[in-house]
Motif scaffolding. Structure first.
Motif, PDB file in Angstrom:
ATOM      1  N   ARG A 313       0.826  -1.206   0.000  1.00 29.06           N
ATOM      2  CA  ARG A 313       0.000   0.000   0.000  1.00 29.06           C
ATOM      3  C   ARG A 313       0.864   1.261   0.000  1.00 29.06           C
ATOM      4  O   ARG A 313       0.525   2.265  -0.620  1.00 29.06           O
ATOM      5  N   TYR A 316       2.892   1.003  -3.802  1.00 31.97           N
ATOM      6  CA  TYR A 316       2.090   0.979  -5.031  1.00 31.97           C
ATOM      7  C   TYR A 316       0.597   1.080  -4.739  1.00 31.97           C
ATOM      8  O   TYR A 316      -0.213   0.435  -5.407  1.00 31.97           O
ATOM      9  N   GLY A 317       0.227   1.876  -3.742  1.00 30.99           N
ATOM     10  CA  GLY A 317      -1.172   1.962  -3.332  1.00 30.99           C
ATOM     11  C   GLY A 317      -2.099   2.408  -4.449  1.00 30.99           C
ATOM     12  O   GLY A 317      -3.127   1.771  -4.727  1.00 30.99           O
ATOM     13  N   ASP A 318      -1.762   3.505  -5.130  1.00 28.54           N
ATOM     14  CA  ASP A 318      -2.623   4.032  -6.198  1.00 28.54           C
ATOM     15  C   ASP A 318      -2.705   3.064  -7.367  1.00 28.54           C
ATOM     16  O   ASP A 318      -3.787   2.845  -7.939  1.00 28.54           O
ATOM     17  N   GLN A 319      -1.554   2.504  -7.745  1.00 26.03           N
ATOM     18  CA  GLN A 319      -1.564   1.553  -8.867  1.00 26.03           C
ATOM     19  C   GLN A 319      -2.389   0.322  -8.535  1.00 26.03           C
ATOM     20  O   GLN A 319      -3.096  -0.202  -9.400  1.00 26.03           O
ATOM     21  N   LEU A 321      -5.027   0.023  -6.647  1.00 25.55           N
ATOM     22  CA  LEU A 321      -6.457   0.314  -6.770  1.00 25.55           C
ATOM     23  C   LEU A 321      -6.907   0.269  -8.229  1.00 25.55           C
ATOM     24  O   LEU A 321      -7.973  -0.264  -8.546  1.00 25.55           O
ATOM     25  N   LYS A 322      -6.107   0.814  -9.119  1.00 25.90           N
ATOM     26  CA  LYS A 322      -6.460   0.798 -10.542  1.00 25.90           C
ATOM     27  C   LYS A 322      -6.446  -0.628 -11.090  1.00 25.90           C
ATOM     28  O   LYS A 322      -7.295  -0.985 -11.913  1.00 25.90           O
ATOM     29  N   SER A 330      -6.703   0.253 -16.426  1.00 25.14           N
ATOM     30  CA  SER A 330      -5.699  -0.561 -15.736  1.00 25.14           C
ATOM     31  C   SER A 330      -4.553  -0.982 -16.656  1.00 25.14           C
ATOM     32  O   SER A 330      -3.476  -1.357 -16.178  1.00 25.14           O
TER      33      SER A 330
END
Length: 474
Positions: A313, A316-319, A321-322, A330
């Motif tokens: 998290r 690569y938290g944002d990635q 989620l996508k 994605s």
């Protein structure tokens, strides 16, 4: 030095015990001392006693080549390795030399493959750019320098000479490995080099894109904390990285997550004293593994260890989620993470310097293969979100929700259902396993009707969701 025989002693402890972990940590502390020069005096004393220049060549073979080394230096390094391995493998009888340590044995094989990998990448780049005719001509005139066949031949020869596979098989049967070691395998030099050559083959076959053969090479090595490679941090990390990546490319995501999780947890337990230069590269690989585990979790949602989940998290938290949402948004994220985390793939043959346009970048090739799999699965999260709301659903209705043709959706559902059945590795060969359902949602097609299984998704949860949904619109 511990384990001077080249094979770690068997431990009676359970493989997953904390005591076993502490033993690994203690071994790694010893390795850090070795890497930082704590055993330098021992090596110097050995060198002083050995008048023969070969002993110094053994030590030199484990030294990293400067990143900015000239082409001439790279050629010279190849010649030095050829001369050393030729002497070790083709002398009359086994060479009577004691290696500095089994850490040294890993360093030799690791540096040998690293130089091969970087040379192939460099040669391919020169061929594609076609802007340095002088170096291109030198490379064109020497196609066999750092050739794939030569490197593989060295590794297979070391394995064969040392009888290491026979020794490992005997150990798995609780038999005496010395009985099958032979004159070469009874020497530490051959036994250590042969053992780590197996890990080297895993790495090279993965770099060449033959992921099945890469896993097949480890048939005689047990993946647990008792294995000798686990006593060398870099070898431990390399093994699980390439095994996990091979599983990911073979769409065995559950097994890939298992491999990545093992080594990431271990790294987190040893980070407090990893201050040497080797750990700088391991930190980079650690970030790469987090990117790979993000990809695998997007394909195969599962619960991760809290340590890994927190690190994932943060990094690569944002990635993530996508990836979990799926859809066209994605795709660039999958491509970005794959480029960050994949090995530096190489071609098994020299490039064509006369026709640069025909040279295919191996990384781009494997990326395109991977992205085809991503495109096949990019609607999976959206489809599952609809299917979870029903026990029976009309195919045309779902196709309308997704704005696709019903027959296209039918094909996707059939392919997706087939891919939810994956092999899960147990304790046999890495290519083997038990077939199991890796999805938390099952369905069946009957004409234009989709029947969704309630066994996995939980009837109570669906009832609760539908009751609250009806209250919202009441």
């Amino acid at each position: 030095m511990s384990y001077q025989t080249g094979l770690a002693p068997a431990r009676a402890l359970d493989d997953d015990s904390d005591v076993e972990e502490e033993a690994l940590v203690a071994d790694y502390k010893e390795q850090v001392q070795y890497s930082e020069g704590g055993l330098e005096e021992l090596d110097q004393a050995t060198l002083a006693q050995q008048a023969d220049d070969l002993q110094s060549r053994l030590v030199q073979a484990a030294q990293p080549l400067d990143f900015q080394a000239t082409l001439e230096t790279k050629f010279q390094s190849y010649d030095n390795y050829c001369g050393l391995f030729h002497y070790i493998l083709n002398s009359e009888g086994p060479v009577d030399l004691e290696p500095p340590s089994y850490y040294w044995a890993w360093d030799v094989i690791d540096e040998f493959i690293y130089q091969f990998n970087t040379f192939c990448s460099y040669r391919a780049r020169i061929a594609r750019q076609a802007n340095n005719e002088e170096e291109a001509q030198v490379l064109r005139d020497n196609p066999n320098t750092w050739g794939c066949y030569s490197v593989l031949n060295v590794l297979y020869s070391l394995i064969q000479k040392s009888q290491i596979t026979e020794q490992l098989t005997a150990m798995r049967r609780n038999e005496d490995p010395a009985a099958v070691a032979g004159p070469y395998g009874s020497k530490n030099l051959y036994r250590m080099l042969g053992y780590f050559s197996i890990i080297g083959l895993l790495r090279i076959h993965c770099l060449l894109g033959d992921f099945s053969l890469a896993l097949k090479t480890l048939d005689d090595i047990e993946l647990n904390k008792k294995a000798m490679f686990a006593r060398v941090m870099a070898a431990h990390f390399t093994t699980y990285y390439y095994v996990g990546f091979s599983y990911m490319m073979m769409r065995r995501y559950a097994d890939a997550i298992r491999m990545f999780s093992h080594i990431l947890v271990y790294v987190s337990r040893t980070k407090n004293f990893q201050k040497n230069t080797q750990y700088d590269s391991i930190t980079k690989k650690n970030d790469q593994m987090l990117a790979l585990i993000a990809i695998c979790v997007a394909f195969h949602p599962t619960r991760l260890d809290d340590t890994i989940h927190t690190a994932l998290r943060e990094k690569y938290g944002d990635q993530l989620l996508k990836l979990q949402r799926g859809g066209p948004d994605s795709l660039p994220v999958f491509e970005e993470l794959f480029r960050i985390a994949c090995p530096k793939f190489i071609s098994p043959v020299p490039p064509d310097f006369d026709r640069p346009e025909v040279n295919v970048d191996p990384i781009e090739h494997h990326l395109s293969v991977f992205m085809e799999e991503v495109k096949t699965n990019m609607w999976s999260p959206t489809v599952k979100s609809y299917l979870r709301l029903y026990t029976t659903m009309d195919l045309k209705k779902l196709a309308g929700f997704l704005d696709v043709q019903p027959e296209e959706l039918r094909s996707w559902l059939l392919v997706n259902k087939q891919r939810t059945k994956q092999l899960r590795w147990t304790d046999a060969g890495l290519l083997e396993g038990e077939l199991s359902n890796t999805s938390d949602l099952d369905y069946a097609l009957q004409g234009d009707l989709i029947h969704i299984s309630e066994a996995k998704m939980g009837r109570k949860l669906v009832d609760w969701y539908l009751r609250n949904l009806s209250r919202t619109y009441a």
